[in-house]
Write a protein that holds these residues in place. Structure first.
Motif, PDB file in Angstrom:
ATOM      1  N   MET A  22       0.852  -1.173   0.000  1.00 44.55           N
ATOM      2  CA  MET A  22       0.000   0.000   0.000  1.00 44.55           C
ATOM      3  C   MET A  22       0.896   1.234   0.000  1.00 44.55           C
ATOM      4  O   MET A  22       1.819   1.340   0.793  1.00 44.55           O
ATOM      5  CB  MET A  22      -0.907  -0.012   1.230  1.00 44.55           C
ATOM      6  CG  MET A  22      -1.799   1.210   1.326  1.00 44.55           C
ATOM      7  SD  MET A  22      -2.836   1.316   2.812  1.00 44.55           S
ATOM      8  CE  MET A  22      -3.880  -0.094   2.653  1.00 44.55           C
ATOM      9  N   THR A  23       0.580   2.156  -0.875  1.00 43.39           N
ATOM     10  CA  THR A  23       1.380   3.378  -0.942  1.00 43.39           C
ATOM     11  C   THR A  23       1.046   4.293   0.232  1.00 43.39           C
ATOM     12  O   THR A  23      -0.002   4.161   0.868  1.00 43.39           O
ATOM     13  CB  THR A  23       1.113   4.129  -2.252  1.00 43.39           C
ATOM     14  OG1 THR A  23      -0.234   4.591  -2.243  1.00 43.39           O
ATOM     15  CG2 THR A  23       1.356   3.248  -3.462  1.00 43.39           C
ATOM     16  N   THR A  24       1.919   5.223   0.475  1.00 44.51           N
ATOM     17  CA  THR A  24       1.696   6.184   1.561  1.00 44.51           C
ATOM     18  C   THR A  24       0.448   7.019   1.293  1.00 44.51           C
ATOM     19  O   THR A  24      -0.344   7.274   2.205  1.00 44.51           O
ATOM     20  CB  THR A  24       2.922   7.105   1.716  1.00 44.51           C
ATOM     21  OG1 THR A  24       4.070   6.289   1.961  1.00 44.51           O
ATOM     22  CG2 THR A  24       2.739   8.081   2.851  1.00 44.51           C
ATOM     23  N   ALA A  60      -2.239   6.155  -0.422  1.00 44.21           N
ATOM     24  CA  ALA A  60      -3.423   5.330  -0.187  1.00 44.21           C
ATOM     25  C   ALA A  60      -3.683   5.178   1.315  1.00 44.21           C
ATOM     26  O   ALA A  60      -4.828   5.273   1.781  1.00 44.21           O
ATOM     27  CB  ALA A  60      -3.272   3.969  -0.840  1.00 44.21           C
ATOM     28  N   PHE A  61      -2.624   4.949   2.075  1.00 36.02           N
ATOM     29  CA  PHE A  61      -2.755   4.823   3.522  1.00 36.02           C
ATOM     30  C   PHE A  61      -3.319   6.096   4.140  1.00 36.02           C
ATOM     31  O   PHE A  61      -4.246   6.056   4.953  1.00 36.02           O
ATOM     32  CB  PHE A  61      -1.396   4.484   4.144  1.00 36.02           C
ATOM     33  CG  PHE A  61      -1.412   4.450   5.636  1.00 36.02           C
ATOM     34  CD1 PHE A  61      -1.967   3.380   6.314  1.00 36.02           C
ATOM     35  CD2 PHE A  61      -0.888   5.506   6.377  1.00 36.02           C
ATOM     36  CE1 PHE A  61      -2.002   3.354   7.696  1.00 36.02           C
ATOM     37  CE2 PHE A  61      -0.912   5.493   7.758  1.00 36.02           C
ATOM     38  CZ  PHE A  61      -1.471   4.410   8.423  1.00 36.02           C
ATOM     39  N   VAL A  99      -7.014   6.485   3.397  1.00 33.61           N
ATOM     40  CA  VAL A  99      -7.840   5.613   4.240  1.00 33.61           C
ATOM     41  C   VAL A  99      -7.964   6.192   5.649  1.00 33.61           C
ATOM     42  O   VAL A  99      -9.051   6.214   6.237  1.00 33.61           O
ATOM     43  CB  VAL A  99      -7.262   4.181   4.270  1.00 33.61           C
ATOM     44  CG1 VAL A  99      -7.936   3.331   5.334  1.00 33.61           C
ATOM     45  CG2 VAL A  99      -7.408   3.530   2.901  1.00 33.61           C
TER      46      VAL A  99
END
Length: 83
Positions: free
Chosen positions: A1-3, A5-6, A9
């Motif tokens: 998971m990319t930063t 995307a994190f 979320v």
């Protein structure tokens, strides 16, 4: 998971928790839900003109079903907060 995307979320979770806390903590839950829905929707509609193409005529029934399900979800959520 990319930063990115994190972080998206985490931001979504924080906004969702804040939204639920506002509605649950309000004295008039229907008014709180309505105000938050309108407050989220009004700024989003003009932005859609820049980021999304106009929906095809064949997809309008899906949009209507999605809207009806979301309204049902909100009504059930309000009832859960009442109980």
């Amino acid at each position: 998971m990319t930063t990115l995307a994190f972080l998206a979320v985490i931001l979504a979770a924080a906004l969702h928790a804040t939204w639920n806390a506002i509605v649950k903590g309000g004295t008039d839950k229907h008014l709180s839900m309505t105000a938050l829905t309108i407050g989220q929707g009004l700024p989003a509609v003009p932005l859609l003109a820049f980021w999304a193409p106009f929906p095809d005529a064949s997809s309008w029934w899906l949009i209507a079903v999605s809207a009806a399900l979301h309204i049902g979800y909100q009504l059930f959520l309000l009832n859960a907060y009442r109980l």
